[in-house]
Design an enzyme around this catalytic site. Structure first.
Site, PDB file in Angstrom:
ATOM      1  N   LYS A 139      -4.097   7.379 -10.111  1.00  0.00           N
ATOM      2  CA  LYS A 139      -4.784   8.298  -9.214  1.00  0.00           C
ATOM      3  C   LYS A 139      -5.045   9.591  -9.976  1.00  0.00           C
ATOM      4  CE  LYS A 139      -4.465   9.982  -4.462  1.00  0.00           C
ATOM      5  NZ  LYS A 139      -3.614   9.970  -3.259  1.00  0.00           N
ATOM      6  N   GLU A 192      -1.091   1.349  -1.169  1.00  0.00           N
ATOM      7  CA  GLU A 192      -0.884   2.382  -2.182  1.00  0.00           C
ATOM      8  C   GLU A 192       0.604   2.509  -2.500  1.00  0.00           C
ATOM      9  OE1 GLU A 192      -2.056   7.107  -2.684  1.00  0.00           O
ATOM     10  OE2 GLU A 192      -1.956   6.242  -0.686  1.00  0.00           O
ATOM     11  N   CYS A 234      -6.649   6.114  -1.737  1.00  0.00           N
ATOM     12  CA  CYS A 234      -6.580   7.053  -0.631  1.00  0.00           C
ATOM     13  C   CYS A 234      -7.663   8.142  -0.710  1.00  0.00           C
ATOM     14  CB  CYS A 234      -5.174   7.639  -0.580  1.00  0.00           C
ATOM     15  SG  CYS A 234      -4.687   8.258   1.027  1.00  0.00           S
TER      16      CYS A 234
END
Length: 194
Positions: free
Chosen positions: A130, A48, A164
């Site tokens: 995200k 990430e 995540c």
């Protein structure tokens, strides 16, 4: 119909970035792709926001004190498209490898936690942000949207990705499953392929 008999060699890059250096971390990415190709890897997943680095400072510094580190990250962040995506595209094409790369993307005065998927011909087939940065990350990254909740056709199959804590969002996972995702790439400050 999905072909479940196809076997590919996949790898996760468990390496550290070159802190504070977009160019240094990009060079590590390119070296890692080349090394993985020697082992026959056809899909590689990086952590990430690997380029230039995950904003660990946001874990330890109170928001009122992290302005300097935030600006340093902003200055080193990746512009899409730009020199970083061009270099990774060339490497993906050169080695015939699908590359899933997490970057800090700089766009319109904001930073985003962005996942990039390059097909084996070097084409950037997915750029997704995200949706909701988690906890302290909200002090660093802007919110994404659902436009990137897509599965893309690649040389290795139908690939989807989440970052995540997005894995705790059942509707995000469901959105990818309904598109017949074959390979799921989860990015964390460490990576995984499922």
């Amino acid at each position: 119909p999905m072909d479940y008999t196809k076997t590919i060699r996949a790898a996760t890059a468990q390496i550290s970035p070159v802190l504070f250096s977009c160019n240094g971390t990009t060079e590590k990415v390119l070296e890692t792709i080349a090394k993985a190709a020697q082992s026959g890897v056809k899909l590689i997943v990086f952590p990430e926001t690997f380029i230039p680095y995950y904003p660990y400072f946001s874990f330890v510094q109170p928001p009122v004190l992290m302005g300097k580190e935030h600006m340093r990250l902003y200055e080193e962040a990746v512009v899409v498209p730009g020199p970083v995506t061009d270099a990774v595209s060339r490497a993906a094409r050169s080695y015939g490898m699908v590359v899933v790369l997490g970057v800090n993307e700089r766009d319109g005065g904001s930073l985003y936690n962005t996942q990039l998927v390059f097909d084996a011909d070097g084409t950037l087939v997915l750029k997704r942000r995200k949706i909701t940065p988690t906890y302290h990350e909200r002090m660093v990254w802007g919110q994404g949207d659902g436009a990137g909740l897509r599965v893309v056709e690649t040389a290795v199959g139908r690939v989807g990705a989440l970052a995540c804590w997005e894995h705790y969002n059942p509707l995000a996972r469901y959105a990818l499953m309904t598109q017949q995702e074959q390979i799921h790439c989860g990015q964390f400050p460490g990576s995984m392929v499922g």
